[in-house]
Design a protein around this motif. Structure first.
Motif, PDB file in Angstrom:
ATOM      1  N   HIS A 278       0.787  -1.240   0.000  1.00  0.00           N
ATOM      2  CA  HIS A 278       0.000   0.000   0.000  1.00  0.00           C
ATOM      3  C   HIS A 278       0.819   1.290   0.000  1.00  0.00           C
ATOM      4  CE1 HIS A 278      -3.116  -2.822   1.993  1.00  0.00           C
ATOM      5  NE2 HIS A 278      -3.330  -2.779   0.687  1.00  0.00           N
ATOM      6  N   GLU A 279       2.090   1.224  -0.391  1.00  0.00           N
ATOM      7  CA  GLU A 279       2.871   2.459  -0.462  1.00  0.00           C
ATOM      8  C   GLU A 279       2.319   3.398  -1.519  1.00  0.00           C
ATOM      9  OE1 GLU A 279       5.932   5.294  -1.790  1.00  0.00           O
ATOM     10  OE2 GLU A 279       4.945   3.733  -2.977  1.00  0.00           O
ATOM     11  N   GLU A 280       1.807   2.836  -2.595  1.00  0.00           N
ATOM     12  CA  GLU A 280       1.333   3.665  -3.699  1.00  0.00           C
ATOM     13  C   GLU A 280       0.069   4.446  -3.357  1.00  0.00           C
ATOM     14  OE1 GLU A 280       3.068   4.298  -6.120  1.00  0.00           O
ATOM     15  OE2 GLU A 280       4.459   2.646  -6.430  1.00  0.00           O
ATOM     16  N   ILE A 281      -0.589   4.110  -2.257  1.00  0.00           N
ATOM     17  CA  ILE A 281      -1.792   4.837  -1.854  1.00  0.00           C
ATOM     18  C   ILE A 281      -1.625   5.455  -0.466  1.00  0.00           C
ATOM     19  CG2 ILE A 281      -3.369   3.599  -3.362  1.00  0.00           C
ATOM     20  CD1 ILE A 281      -4.113   1.820  -0.977  1.00  0.00           C
ATOM     21  N   GLY A 282      -0.372   5.634  -0.027  1.00  0.00           N
ATOM     22  CA  GLY A 282      -0.124   6.370   1.199  1.00  0.00           C
ATOM     23  C   GLY A 282       0.340   5.570   2.387  1.00  0.00           C
ATOM     24  N   SER A 283       0.354   4.236   2.286  1.00  0.00           N
ATOM     25  CA  SER A 283       0.920   3.356   3.328  1.00  0.00           C
ATOM     26  C   SER A 283       0.084   3.266   4.597  1.00  0.00           C
ATOM     27  CB  SER A 283       2.340   3.802   3.708  1.00  0.00           C
ATOM     28  OG  SER A 283       3.218   3.691   2.613  1.00  0.00           O
ATOM     29  N   ALA A 284      -1.108   3.876   4.607  1.00  0.00           N
ATOM     30  CA  ALA A 284      -1.910   3.894   5.833  1.00  0.00           C
ATOM     31  C   ALA A 284      -2.811   2.666   5.898  1.00  0.00           C
ATOM     32  CB  ALA A 284      -2.744   5.164   5.907  1.00  0.00           C
ATOM     33  N   SER A 285      -2.233   1.525   6.293  1.00  0.00           N
ATOM     34  CA  SER A 285      -2.982   0.282   6.435  1.00  0.00           C
ATOM     35  C   SER A 285      -2.244  -0.609   7.422  1.00  0.00           C
ATOM     36  CB  SER A 285      -3.124  -0.437   5.088  1.00  0.00           C
ATOM     37  OG  SER A 285      -1.874  -0.970   4.678  1.00  0.00           O
ATOM     38  N   ARG A 286      -2.853  -1.714   7.804  1.00  0.00           N
ATOM     39  CA  ARG A 286      -2.220  -2.626   8.760  1.00  0.00           C
ATOM     40  C   ARG A 286      -0.982  -3.298   8.172  1.00  0.00           C
ATOM     41  NH1 ARG A 286      -3.680  -8.224   8.564  1.00  0.00           N
ATOM     42  NH2 ARG A 286      -3.562  -8.309  10.832  1.00  0.00           N
ATOM     43  N   SER A 287      -0.885  -3.320   6.852  1.00  0.00           N
ATOM     44  CA  SER A 287       0.280  -3.909   6.208  1.00  0.00           C
ATOM     45  C   SER A 287       1.151  -2.858   5.521  1.00  0.00           C
ATOM     46  CB  SER A 287      -0.155  -4.968   5.185  1.00  0.00           C
ATOM     47  OG  SER A 287      -1.095  -4.436   4.276  1.00  0.00           O
ATOM     48  N   GLY A 288       0.852  -1.579   5.747  1.00  0.00           N
ATOM     49  CA  GLY A 288       1.635  -0.500   5.164  1.00  0.00           C
ATOM     50  C   GLY A 288       2.654   0.058   6.135  1.00  0.00           C
ATOM     51  N   ALA A 290       3.003   2.993   7.265  1.00  0.00           N
ATOM     52  CA  ALA A 290       2.467   3.911   8.265  1.00  0.00           C
ATOM     53  C   ALA A 290       1.737   3.178   9.378  1.00  0.00           C
ATOM     54  CB  ALA A 290       1.522   4.914   7.615  1.00  0.00           C
ATOM     55  N   GLY A 291       1.552   1.883   9.231  1.00  0.00           N
ATOM     56  CA  GLY A 291       0.898   1.069  10.250  1.00  0.00           C
ATOM     57  C   GLY A 291       1.892   0.489  11.243  1.00  0.00           C
ATOM     58  N   PRO A 292       1.444  -0.436  12.072  1.00  0.00           N
ATOM     59  CA  PRO A 292       2.268  -0.937  13.173  1.00  0.00           C
ATOM     60  C   PRO A 292       3.142  -2.135  12.840  1.00  0.00           C
ATOM     61  CG  PRO A 292       0.062  -1.804  13.381  1.00  0.00           C
ATOM     62  CD  PRO A 292       0.048  -0.905  12.167  1.00  0.00           C
ATOM     63  N   LEU A 293       3.136  -2.596  11.584  1.00  0.00           N
ATOM     64  CA  LEU A 293       3.745  -3.890  11.263  1.00  0.00           C
ATOM     65  C   LEU A 293       5.207  -3.995  11.680  1.00  0.00           C
ATOM     66  CD1 LEU A 293       3.706  -6.681   9.978  1.00  0.00           C
ATOM     67  CD2 LEU A 293       3.989  -5.591   7.738  1.00  0.00           C
ATOM     68  N   LEU A 294       6.045  -3.079  11.222  1.00  0.00           N
ATOM     69  CA  LEU A 294       7.471  -3.175  11.529  1.00  0.00           C
ATOM     70  C   LEU A 294       7.717  -3.039  13.026  1.00  0.00           C
ATOM     71  CD1 LEU A 294      10.391  -3.443  10.596  1.00  0.00           C
ATOM     72  CD2 LEU A 294      10.415  -0.969  10.170  1.00  0.00           C
ATOM     73  N   ASP A 295       7.048  -2.081  13.655  1.00  0.00           N
ATOM     74  CA  ASP A 295       7.188  -1.912  15.098  1.00  0.00           C
ATOM     75  C   ASP A 295       6.774  -3.183  15.837  1.00  0.00           C
ATOM     76  OD1 ASP A 295       7.778  -0.597  17.469  1.00  0.00           O
ATOM     77  OD2 ASP A 295       5.866   0.441  17.571  1.00  0.00           O
ATOM     78  N   THR A 400       9.151   5.611   8.357  1.00  0.00           N
ATOM     79  CA  THR A 400       9.913   4.757   9.265  1.00  0.00           C
ATOM     80  C   THR A 400      10.706   5.595  10.258  1.00  0.00           C
ATOM     81  OG1 THR A 400      10.092   3.072   7.534  1.00  0.00           O
ATOM     82  CG2 THR A 400      11.626   2.908   9.373  1.00  0.00           C
ATOM     83  N   ALA A 401      11.343   6.639   9.756  1.00  0.00           N
ATOM     84  CA  ALA A 401      12.119   7.505  10.645  1.00  0.00           C
ATOM     85  C   ALA A 401      11.218   8.160  11.687  1.00  0.00           C
ATOM     86  CB  ALA A 401      12.847   8.570   9.826  1.00  0.00           C
ATOM     87  N   THR A 402      10.032   8.577  11.276  1.00  0.00           N
ATOM     88  CA  THR A 402       9.121   9.255  12.187  1.00  0.00           C
ATOM     89  C   THR A 402       8.524   8.302  13.218  1.00  0.00           C
ATOM     90  OG1 THR A 402       8.558  10.871  10.487  1.00  0.00           O
ATOM     91  CG2 THR A 402       7.019  10.645  12.306  1.00  0.00           C
ATOM     92  N   ARG A 403       8.119   7.124  12.778  1.00  0.00           N
ATOM     93  CA  ARG A 403       7.462   6.181  13.682  1.00  0.00           C
ATOM     94  C   ARG A 403       8.422   5.584  14.698  1.00  0.00           C
ATOM     95  NH1 ARG A 403       2.726   4.064  13.519  1.00  0.00           N
ATOM     96  NH2 ARG A 403       3.532   2.111  14.391  1.00  0.00           N
ATOM     97  N   LEU A 404       9.647   5.252  14.263  1.00  0.00           N
ATOM     98  CA  LEU A 404      10.556   4.492  15.113  1.00  0.00           C
ATOM     99  C   LEU A 404      11.767   5.285  15.582  1.00  0.00           C
ATOM    100  CD1 LEU A 404      10.545   1.086  13.182  1.00  0.00           C
ATOM    101  CD2 LEU A 404       9.141   1.756  15.135  1.00  0.00           C
ATOM    102  N   GLY A 405      12.043   6.417  14.960  1.00  0.00           N
ATOM    103  CA  GLY A 405      13.231   7.175  15.333  1.00  0.00           C
ATOM    104  C   GLY A 405      14.521   6.535  14.872  1.00  0.00           C
ATOM    105  N   ILE A 406      14.418   5.597  13.937  1.00  0.00           N
ATOM    106  CA  ILE A 406      15.602   4.925  13.395  1.00  0.00           C
ATOM    107  C   ILE A 406      16.156   5.752  12.235  1.00  0.00           C
ATOM    108  CG2 ILE A 406      16.376   2.884  12.115  1.00  0.00           C
ATOM    109  CD1 ILE A 406      14.456   1.220  13.787  1.00  0.00           C
ATOM    110  N   ARG A 407      17.470   5.947  12.229  1.00  0.00           N
ATOM    111  CA  ARG A 407      18.109   6.702  11.145  1.00  0.00           C
ATOM    112  C   ARG A 407      17.829   6.008   9.817  1.00  0.00           C
ATOM    113  NH1 ARG A 407      24.007   6.815  13.733  1.00  0.00           N
ATOM    114  NH2 ARG A 407      23.337   4.661  14.052  1.00  0.00           N
ATOM    115  N   THR A 408      17.410   6.807   8.834  1.00  0.00           N
ATOM    116  CA  THR A 408      16.925   6.246   7.576  1.00  0.00           C
ATOM    117  C   THR A 408      17.565   6.963   6.398  1.00  0.00           C
ATOM    118  OG1 THR A 408      14.818   5.683   8.623  1.00  0.00           O
ATOM    119  CG2 THR A 408      14.846   5.756   6.228  1.00  0.00           C
TER     120      THR A 408
END
Length: 445
Positions: A278-288, A290-295, A400-408
């Motif tokens: 879902h990156e092409e539509i803004g990444s705002a999903s449970r698998s995008g 902007a969601g919590p998946l990586l965290d 990713t940088a915003t959600r986790l504070g990891i250098r990107t």
């Protein structure tokens, strides 16, 4: 990981097997299984011992190598990419038509270069979900076409083509009586099901023309969905190499199914491939992104290592993410659209993507890291920055940088015709990116 024909041939096979994000994840999972990785379910407890693992969430996949010696503060080296590409998604009540034509009701997905989808044989691909919640992958092969109006019926078409998204982009798939046609029933039959079994679906179009090398010396490569299967494939091969290095031996050498075999050596980081949807539509999903998946996944890995909240933050402070997405090479017919001093070319190596407004997450420390990484990998790289009059797109990097504070750091393979049904790259650039990612996964001690 050098730029041999075998790499681009393997990439072409990966593209063919990945007409949708769900198929891309299935193909990546198949390759990870063969390489000794173990699939985990999010609802289950996860093993705490070292190993090679992955999880699938809808059209996204996260895979990682947890080496022997990893502890609560061991940092992560993350390659972030996305599995989806622009196109057209099948609507509810999809069988429509008029004037004797059978047509499929579709909705524009993301930002495709619309005219590039005209007069091509397209397929539908994705997942069917039955009433009990079971998912079934399906693809039609050549099935649809969005026909363009002939020049004889629009004499001004070459002076400017305007496409109405509702009226002009409805593909045909046959002729006959709409009331007698059943598109979902046909798709269900391809999956060995009955149309009445289907309770939901996520189906998108994909161009069916096979990938091809061409040009002088066969140095150009054309295919659909290279934004962003170039990065998914490059990261997948690099992660498999990282797994082999952390756990020498062929696949799962000890036969117990945990993905650990042979002698193992410690490494200074946990390598992670994060392939979001879902990156092409803004990444705002449970698998995008902007969601919590990586965290979610990083938190559970840390918990298995006994990490406290403080330990986790210490690990993140030393972690890095490469946000790998396709970028723009200079277009020879439109050079004025590019920054006049930064003109990356096909065959010049992967891009380091920079934007003053942080639409890309690269900063000076990230640029230095990527320079060191490419030098160690023996590949060249190029800097990309937008023309000040052309708005810059964005990637999962800032998310990713915003959600986790990891250098990107934002990087990627240079393309022409991004978001076209068929994009163009140099045969050497995807392999160069994968070589750099492989080095990134094994930081200097």
């Amino acid at each position: 990981m050098d730029a041999t024909p075998s790499y681009i041939d393997d990439f072409a096979r990966f593209i063919y097997e990945s007409p949708s994000s769900y198929h891309a994840v299935a193909e990546a999972a198949r390759r990870l299984d063969l390489a000794g990785f173990t699939r985990l379910a999010e609802r289950d407890a996860w093993p705490e011992q070292p190993g090679r693992h992955y999880i699938v969430r809808d059209g996204a996949l996260i895979a990682w190598v947890q080496p022997v010696g990893a502890g609560p503060t061991t940092p992560f080296r993350i390659l972030g990419a996305h599995t989806d590409s622009p196109g057209f998604k099948l609507k509810p009540k999809p069988t429509i038509g008029s004037h004797g034509w059978l047509q499929a009701g579709v909705e524009v997905y993301g930002g495709p270069l619309l005219n590039s989808w005209l007069d091509r044989e397209l397929e539908l691909a994705g997942r069917l979900v039955t009433h009990d919640g079971t998912e079934h992958l399906v693809r039609t092969g050549p099935f649809l076409r969005i026909p363009q109006l002939a020049v004889h019926l629009d004499r001004e078409v070459n002076n400017g083509l305007t496409l109405d998204r509702q009226r002009h982009l409805t593909p045909v798939f046959g002729v006959g009586d709409v009331t007698q046609a059943d598109l979902i029933g046909h798709l269900a039959g391809l999956a060995g099901l009955d149309g009445s079994d289907i309770a939901g679906y996520d189906l998108l179009t994909a161009d069916t023309a096979p990938p091809a090398t061409f040009g002088l010396g066969g140095e150009l490569f054309a295919a659909g969905r290279m934004d962003n299967l170039t990065s998914v494939h490059a990261g997948l091969l690099a992660l498999i190499l990282a797994g082999d290095a952390a756990f020498p031996g062929e696949g799962d050498g000890d036969g117990d199914g945990d993905g650990v075999g042979g002698e193992a050596s410690a490494a200074p980081a946990i390598s992670v491939l994060a392939a979001f949807d879902h990156e092409e539509i803004g990444s705002a999903s449970r698998s995008g992104a902007a969601g919590p998946l990586l965290d979610d996944v990083l938190t559970r890995i840390g918990a298995g290592l006994g990490a406290t909240v403080t330990d986790r933050l210490r690990a993140y402070a030393e972690s890095w993410c490469l946000s790998a997405d396709a970028g723009h090479a200079v277009h020879p017919n439109y050079p004025e659209r590019h920054d006049p001093a930064n003109l990356p070319v096909l065959g010049g190596g992967p891009l380091l993507k920079i934007n003053a407004n942080q639409r890309y997450a690269t900063d000076a420390t990230g640029a230095a890291l990527f320079a060191r990484t490419c030098a160690r990998a023996g590949v060249t790289y190029q800097e990309f920055v937008s023309n000040n009059t052309v708005p810059c797109g964005s990637t999962i990097g800032p998310l990713t940088a915003t959600r986790l504070g990891i250098r990107t750091v934002d990087v990627g393979v240079p393309l022409l015709s991004m978001h076209s049904a068929r994009e163009l790259c140099h045969v050497n650039d995807p392999a160069a990116l994968s070589a750099a990612v492989a080095v990134f996964f094994t930081p200097e001690r």
